[in-house]
Design a protein around this motif. Sequence first.
Motif, PDB file in Angstrom:
ATOM      1  N   GLU A  51       0.724  -1.064   0.024  1.00  0.00           N
ATOM      2  CA  GLU A  51      -0.026   0.081  -0.339  1.00  0.00           C
ATOM      3  C   GLU A  51       0.896   1.249   0.056  1.00  0.00           C
ATOM      4  N   ASN A  52       1.921   1.262   0.642  1.00  0.00           N
ATOM      5  CA  ASN A  52       2.677   2.281   0.939  1.00  0.00           C
ATOM      6  C   ASN A  52       4.359   1.900   1.180  1.00  0.00           C
ATOM      7  N   LYS A  53       5.071   2.885   1.349  1.00  0.00           N
ATOM      8  CA  LYS A  53       6.517   2.454   1.352  1.00  0.00           C
ATOM      9  C   LYS A  53       6.714   1.925   2.832  1.00  0.00           C
ATOM     10  N   GLN A  54       5.959   2.138   3.852  1.00  0.00           N
ATOM     11  CA  GLN A  54       5.945   1.702   5.088  1.00  0.00           C
ATOM     12  C   GLN A  54       5.887  -0.081   5.086  1.00  0.00           C
ATOM     13  N   ALA A  55       4.764  -0.266   4.433  1.00  0.00           N
ATOM     14  CA  ALA A  55       4.218  -1.738   4.101  1.00  0.00           C
ATOM     15  C   ALA A  55       5.453  -2.356   3.479  1.00  0.00           C
ATOM     16  N   LEU A  56       6.133  -1.847   2.476  1.00  0.00           N
ATOM     17  CA  LEU A  56       7.252  -2.499   2.011  1.00  0.00           C
ATOM     18  C   LEU A  56       8.565  -2.729   2.878  1.00  0.00           C
ATOM     19  N   VAL A  57       8.715  -1.673   3.658  1.00  0.00           N
ATOM     20  CA  VAL A  57       9.786  -1.719   4.635  1.00  0.00           C
ATOM     21  C   VAL A  57       9.588  -2.661   5.709  1.00  0.00           C
ATOM     22  N   GLN A  58       8.345  -2.917   6.150  1.00  0.00           N
ATOM     23  CA  GLN A  58       7.893  -3.990   7.041  1.00  0.00           C
ATOM     24  C   GLN A  58       8.248  -5.476   6.198  1.00  0.00           C
ATOM     25  N   ALA A  59       7.896  -5.459   4.965  1.00  0.00           N
ATOM     26  CA  ALA A  59       8.263  -6.873   4.334  1.00  0.00           C
ATOM     27  C   ALA A  59       9.494  -7.330   4.393  1.00  0.00           C
ATOM     28  N   ILE A  60      10.393  -6.105   4.000  1.00  0.00           N
ATOM     29  CA  ILE A  60      11.930  -6.076   4.002  1.00  0.00           C
ATOM     30  C   ILE A  60      12.440  -6.858   5.411  1.00  0.00           C
ATOM     31  N   GLU A  61      12.130  -5.963   6.363  1.00  0.00           N
ATOM     32  CA  GLU A  61      12.192  -6.400   7.714  1.00  0.00           C
ATOM     33  C   GLU A  61      11.605  -7.970   7.952  1.00  0.00           C
ATOM     34  N   ALA A  62      10.535  -8.165   7.714  1.00  0.00           N
ATOM     35  CA  ALA A  62      10.032  -9.494   8.135  1.00  0.00           C
ATOM     36  C   ALA A  62      10.982 -10.500   7.146  1.00  0.00           C
ATOM     37  N   GLN A  63      11.506 -10.411   5.931  1.00  0.00           N
ATOM     38  CA  GLN A  63      12.218 -11.303   5.229  1.00  0.00           C
ATOM     39  C   GLN A  63      13.492 -11.596   5.973  1.00  0.00           C
ATOM     40  N   ALA A  64      14.085 -10.332   6.206  1.00  0.00           N
ATOM     41  CA  ALA A  64      15.430 -10.200   7.039  1.00  0.00           C
ATOM     42  C   ALA A  64      15.445 -11.069   8.356  1.00  0.00           C
ATOM     43  N   ARG A  65      14.243 -10.658   9.155  1.00  0.00           N
ATOM     44  CA  ARG A  65      14.185 -11.187  10.512  1.00  0.00           C
ATOM     45  C   ARG A  65      14.042 -12.594  10.582  1.00  0.00           C
ATOM     46  N   GLU A  66      13.171 -13.274   9.381  1.00  0.00           N
ATOM     47  CA  GLU A  66      13.208 -14.741   9.187  1.00  0.00           C
ATOM     48  C   GLU A  66      14.475 -15.167   8.676  1.00  0.00           C
ATOM     49  N   VAL A  68      17.360 -14.038   9.754  1.00  0.00           N
ATOM     50  CA  VAL A  68      18.433 -14.219  10.890  1.00  0.00           C
ATOM     51  C   VAL A  68      17.764 -15.467  11.780  1.00  0.00           C
ATOM     52  N   ARG A  69      16.102 -15.365  12.090  1.00  0.00           N
ATOM     53  CA  ARG A  69      15.922 -16.564  12.837  1.00  0.00           C
ATOM     54  C   ARG A  69      16.262 -18.073  12.382  1.00  0.00           C
ATOM     55  N   GLN A  70      16.419 -18.217  11.127  1.00  0.00           N
ATOM     56  CA  GLN A  70      16.845 -19.459  10.537  1.00  0.00           C
ATOM     57  C   GLN A  70      18.250 -19.804  10.893  1.00  0.00           C
ATOM     58  N   ILE A  71      19.080 -18.886  10.969  1.00  0.00           N
ATOM     59  CA  ILE A  71      20.399 -18.965  11.498  1.00  0.00           C
ATOM     60  C   ILE A  71      20.371 -19.399  12.762  1.00  0.00           C
ATOM     61  N   MET A  72      19.630 -18.847  13.716  1.00  0.00           N
ATOM     62  CA  MET A  72      19.522 -19.105  15.177  1.00  0.00           C
ATOM     63  C   MET A  72      18.992 -20.869  15.081  1.00  0.00           C
ATOM     64  N   ARG A  73      18.045 -21.014  14.523  1.00  0.00           N
ATOM     65  CA  ARG A  73      17.595 -22.238  14.591  1.00  0.00           C
ATOM     66  C   ARG A  73      18.571 -23.428  14.002  1.00  0.00           C
ATOM     67  N   ASP A  74      19.392 -22.882  12.850  1.00  0.00           N
ATOM     68  CA  ASP A  74      20.193 -23.816  12.363  1.00  0.00           C
ATOM     69  C   ASP A  74      21.373 -24.191  13.371  1.00  0.00           C
ATOM     70  N   VAL A  75      21.988 -23.307  14.154  1.00  0.00           N
ATOM     71  CA  VAL A  75      23.052 -23.344  15.012  1.00  0.00           C
ATOM     72  C   VAL A  75      22.492 -24.162  16.286  1.00  0.00           C
ATOM     73  N   ALA A  76      21.142 -23.951  16.655  1.00  0.00           N
ATOM     74  CA  ALA A  76      20.712 -24.612  17.699  1.00  0.00           C
ATOM     75  C   ALA A  76      20.359 -25.924  17.416  1.00  0.00           C
ATOM     76  N   ALA A  77      20.005 -26.374  16.327  1.00  0.00           N
ATOM     77  CA  ALA A  77      19.738 -27.843  16.020  1.00  0.00           C
ATOM     78  C   ALA A  77      21.121 -28.635  16.027  1.00  0.00           C
ATOM     79  N   ARG A  78      22.298 -28.136  15.865  1.00  0.00           N
ATOM     80  CA  ARG A  78      23.439 -28.722  16.001  1.00  0.00           C
ATOM     81  C   ARG A  78      23.893 -29.226  17.389  1.00  0.00           C
ATOM     82  N   ASP A  79      23.300 -28.503  18.404  1.00  0.00           N
ATOM     83  CA  ASP A  79      23.389 -28.854  19.546  1.00  0.00           C
ATOM     84  C   ASP A  79      24.805 -29.045  20.175  1.00  0.00           C
ATOM     85  N   SER A  80      25.685 -28.052  19.834  1.00  0.00           N
ATOM     86  CA  SER A  80      27.154 -28.147  19.970  1.00  0.00           C
ATOM     87  C   SER A  80      27.457 -27.019  21.146  1.00  0.00           C
TER      88      SER A  80
END
Length: 247
Positions: A51-66, A68-80
Amino acid sequence: MVKQERAARTRQALIQAGAEVFAQDGLARTSLSRISQRAGVSNGALHFHFENKQALVQAIEAQAREAVRQIMRDVAARDSGPLQSLVDATYRLMSRIGGDVVVRVGFELSGDPSRGPGPTIRREWQRWVADVLLRADEDGWLAEGVSADDATTAVVAATVGLEVLSGEDEAWMSEERVTGLWCLLLPRLTERHALVRLGAQESGSDPEDPHNRRHRLLPTTVDVGPVDPLPALSGGTDPVEADFESR
């Protein structure tokens, strides 16, 4: 189904183009028409998805956050272990920031004063680091006199500092810089730093492939001194210790 796939591709193209233009021109100076032109779509197509620039910003942040969360999940899964997980996460995070403009801009938006207060990726990274170091403290990994809070301050300040400095010089995100950071921090954070492997390791890489050896066993260059291997934690002879002993 074809229309849905086409719509998904257009949306992703807009997110990618938005991140690229934000990285180049900054959030305040970027226009939606510039983004739609960069993505190769009409202004109408852009407004259909955002709808506007803010909506696009939120989508960029959401993809970036996911990401980063995947990195966290991946390292946690190794249980090292908590410290190894933290070290692995920093290598992967800096690599991802350097290679993915959406993730890089997602972090940069965290520091944009026009955004105002609210949850950001940097704060999420800070919370995750704090949780990992609290677990490290509970498991007896932190050196005597080092608190989880102080360790969190040091690690977050250092890693976010690398991310910020990389905006002017991408060399700040290099594997060598991250290794140098941990060579400095590990001996202060823990007396068992020789048990922690340094070096980037890509998810899914073959640990027996000789080309990956530098990723698996890139040792610190600090004088590790005498280390109690603590068999219950190390699970026997650690390859990094063996590598040091062979020198």
